[in-house]
Write a protein that holds these residues in place. Structure first.
Motif, PDB file in Angstrom:
ATOM      1  N   SER A 191      -7.374 -10.661  -1.672  1.00  0.00           N
ATOM      2  CA  SER A 191      -7.434  -9.423  -1.249  1.00  0.00           C
ATOM      3  C   SER A 191      -6.215  -8.920  -0.295  1.00  0.00           C
ATOM      4  N   PHE A 192      -6.254  -7.648  -0.406  1.00  0.00           N
ATOM      5  CA  PHE A 192      -5.352  -7.190   0.513  1.00  0.00           C
ATOM      6  C   PHE A 192      -5.781  -5.774   1.089  1.00  0.00           C
ATOM      7  N   HIS A 193      -6.921  -5.844   1.750  1.00  0.00           N
ATOM      8  CA  HIS A 193      -7.525  -4.580   2.178  1.00  0.00           C
ATOM      9  C   HIS A 193      -6.752  -3.790   3.054  1.00  0.00           C
ATOM     10  N   LEU A 194      -6.901  -2.444   3.142  1.00  0.00           N
ATOM     11  CA  LEU A 194      -6.114  -1.705   4.176  1.00  0.00           C
ATOM     12  C   LEU A 194      -7.241  -1.531   5.191  1.00  0.00           C
ATOM     13  N   LYS A 195      -6.773  -1.534   6.553  1.00  0.00           N
ATOM     14  CA  LYS A 195      -7.626  -1.250   7.622  1.00  0.00           C
ATOM     15  C   LYS A 195      -7.295  -0.325   8.699  1.00  0.00           C
ATOM     16  N   LYS A 196      -8.002   0.364   9.109  1.00  0.00           N
ATOM     17  CA  LYS A 196      -7.861   1.289  10.492  1.00  0.00           C
ATOM     18  C   LYS A 196      -8.955   1.370  11.212  1.00  0.00           C
TER      19      LYS A 196
ATOM     20  N   TRP B 193       0.928  -1.120   0.027  1.00  0.00           N
ATOM     21  CA  TRP B 193       0.066   0.146  -0.101  1.00  0.00           C
ATOM     22  C   TRP B 193       0.948   1.120  -0.066  1.00  0.00           C
ATOM     23  N   TYR B 194       0.670   1.992  -0.877  1.00  0.00           N
ATOM     24  CA  TYR B 194       1.265   3.659  -1.132  1.00  0.00           C
ATOM     25  C   TYR B 194       0.301   4.628  -0.747  1.00  0.00           C
ATOM     26  N   VAL B 195       1.015   5.734  -0.010  1.00  0.00           N
ATOM     27  CA  VAL B 195      -0.163   6.732   0.271  1.00  0.00           C
ATOM     28  C   VAL B 195       0.425   8.051  -0.368  1.00  0.00           C
ATOM     29  N   GLN B 196      -0.353   8.929  -0.856  1.00  0.00           N
ATOM     30  CA  GLN B 196       0.090  10.456  -1.399  1.00  0.00           C
ATOM     31  C   GLN B 196      -0.691  11.346  -0.665  1.00  0.00           C
ATOM     32  N   TYR B 197      -0.082  11.991   0.287  1.00  0.00           N
ATOM     33  CA  TYR B 197      -0.790  13.201   0.957  1.00  0.00           C
ATOM     34  C   TYR B 197      -0.831  14.177   0.268  1.00  0.00           C
ATOM     35  N   SER B 198      -1.545  15.427   0.358  1.00  0.00           N
ATOM     36  CA  SER B 198      -1.781  16.419  -0.398  1.00  0.00           C
ATOM     37  C   SER B 198      -0.554  17.041  -0.581  1.00  0.00           C
ATOM     38  N   ARG B 199      -0.059  17.307  -1.757  1.00  0.00           N
ATOM     39  CA  ARG B 199       0.882  18.158  -2.127  1.00  0.00           C
ATOM     40  C   ARG B 199       2.390  17.354  -1.823  1.00  0.00           C
ATOM     41  N   GLN B 200       2.512  16.018  -1.551  1.00  0.00           N
ATOM     42  CA  GLN B 200       3.383  15.310  -1.282  1.00  0.00           C
ATOM     43  C   GLN B 200       3.848  14.076  -2.203  1.00  0.00           C
ATOM     44  N   ARG B 201       4.978  13.638  -2.292  1.00  0.00           N
ATOM     45  CA  ARG B 201       5.329  12.248  -3.113  1.00  0.00           C
ATOM     46  C   ARG B 201       4.658  11.318  -2.408  1.00  0.00           C
ATOM     47  N   LEU B 202       4.371  10.164  -3.355  1.00  0.00           N
ATOM     48  CA  LEU B 202       4.059   9.032  -2.839  1.00  0.00           C
ATOM     49  C   LEU B 202       4.927   8.246  -2.204  1.00  0.00           C
ATOM     50  N   GLN B 203       4.499   7.592  -1.052  1.00  0.00           N
ATOM     51  CA  GLN B 203       5.633   6.943  -0.119  1.00  0.00           C
ATOM     52  C   GLN B 203       4.857   5.561   0.021  1.00  0.00           C
ATOM     53  N   LEU B 204       5.738   4.790   0.444  1.00  0.00           N
ATOM     54  CA  LEU B 204       5.223   3.349   0.982  1.00  0.00           C
ATOM     55  C   LEU B 204       4.594   3.567   2.325  1.00  0.00           C
ATOM     56  N   LEU B 205       3.363   2.904   2.320  1.00  0.00           N
ATOM     57  CA  LEU B 205       2.631   2.801   3.590  1.00  0.00           C
ATOM     58  C   LEU B 205       3.126   1.466   4.313  1.00  0.00           C
ATOM     59  N   LEU B 206       2.763   0.429   3.753  1.00  0.00           N
ATOM     60  CA  LEU B 206       3.245  -0.789   4.407  1.00  0.00           C
ATOM     61  C   LEU B 206       3.092  -1.892   3.056  1.00  0.00           C
ATOM     62  N   ARG B 207       3.785  -3.115   3.437  1.00  0.00           N
ATOM     63  CA  ARG B 207       3.830  -4.285   2.503  1.00  0.00           C
ATOM     64  C   ARG B 207       3.459  -5.480   3.347  1.00  0.00           C
ATOM     65  N   HIS B 208       2.858  -6.328   2.518  1.00  0.00           N
ATOM     66  CA  HIS B 208       2.290  -7.532   3.449  1.00  0.00           C
ATOM     67  C   HIS B 208       3.432  -8.466   4.043  1.00  0.00           C
ATOM     68  N   ILE B 209       4.539  -8.368   3.310  1.00  0.00           N
ATOM     69  CA  ILE B 209       5.570  -9.396   3.851  1.00  0.00           C
ATOM     70  C   ILE B 209       6.057  -8.979   5.325  1.00  0.00           C
ATOM     71  N   SER B 210       6.026  -7.584   5.547  1.00  0.00           N
ATOM     72  CA  SER B 210       6.479  -7.000   7.032  1.00  0.00           C
ATOM     73  C   SER B 210       5.433  -7.395   8.004  1.00  0.00           C
ATOM     74  N   ARG B 211       4.195  -7.641   7.632  1.00  0.00           N
ATOM     75  CA  ARG B 211       3.256  -7.763   8.674  1.00  0.00           C
ATOM     76  C   ARG B 211       3.181  -6.776   9.808  1.00  0.00           C
TER      77      ARG B 211
END
Lengths: 109, 113
Positions: free
Chosen positions: A69-74, A35-53
């Motif tokens: 599936s690889f759903h992202l939850k909070k 999962w990657y995330v892009q906050y407003s006016r910022q670069r894309l960055q890695l949020l998390l990867r499944h292998i890291s758990r």
């Protein structure tokens, strides 16, 4: 063929409510999911990867091979979670990482 | 100490012109990429280079030509720009291997008028 599907273009959630961003994939082998995330006016960055758990910023994602599936939850959304979220898959020998179309998460106050 | 840097940040030009975008990474990665993000925020891979060798070319028009003078640099040259080329172009790099995440640059917003 490799494919990543994020069915929701936009997801609006109230602050404090649970969040689930959906991601389904199509791949014949054993893929690596991100999962990657892009906050407003910022670069894309890695949020998390499944292998890291791991849990990053309160987000978790579990790879479900049966449902592909690889759903992202909070559990509790925060205003600073508002961003564009991309699910991504890597599986080929050519190091290609392909992205879903992204889901814009909007946290309502 | 920016990891992946792209220049310019903004590029406004007219149809038919030729322009270049430069990318440099100081992470020691072997693999570099160009991605295109369109107006709908859809992110699509264009090219990938590993150690100066082209390994991915995703049916991008011939007007787009990547060049990698060394493994720390991957430039993108675009000939005869068209309106549809307007987008944000992201450079990225990674180590080799399936588990290696991408490190992105800040993007170059190209506007063709």
């Amino acid at each position: 063929a490799q494919r990543v599907t994020q069915p929701e273009k936009l997801l609006s959630v109230f602050k404090g409510a649970p969040v689930e961003l959906k991601c389904n994939y199509s791949y014949s082998g054993s893929p690596e999911l991100f999962w990657y995330v892009q906050y407003s006016r910022q670069r894309l960055q890695l949020l998390l990867r499944h292998i890291s758990r791991e849990s990053i910023k309160g987000f978790t994602a579990d790879l479900n091979k049966g449902e592909t599936s690889f759903h992202l939850k909070k559990p509790f959304a925060q205003e600073e979670d508002s961003a564009m979220y991309y699910c991504a898959l890597s599986g080929g020998g050519d190091d290609k990482i392909i992205f879903g179309k992204g889901t814009r998460l909007h946290i309502l106050p | 100490d920016t990891a992946v840097s792209q220049t310019p940040k903004y590029l406004v030009t007219q149809m038919g012109n030729d322009k270049s975008i430069k990318c440099e990474q100081n992470l020691g990665h072997d693999t570099m990429y160009w991605y295109k993000q369109d107006s709908k925020k859809f992110l699509k891979i264009m090219f990938s280079y590993n150690n100066k060798e082209l390994i991915i070319n995703e049916t991008v028009p011939n007007r787009f030509s990547p060049k990698s003078p060394d493994k720390a640099h991957l430039n993108l040259h675009i000939n005869s720009l068209e309106l549809g080329d307007s987008a944000v172009y992201f450079c990225a790099s990674s180590k080799r291997g399936l588990n290696s995440p991408l490190h992105f640059g800040n993007g170059t917003r190209l506007t063709v008028t």
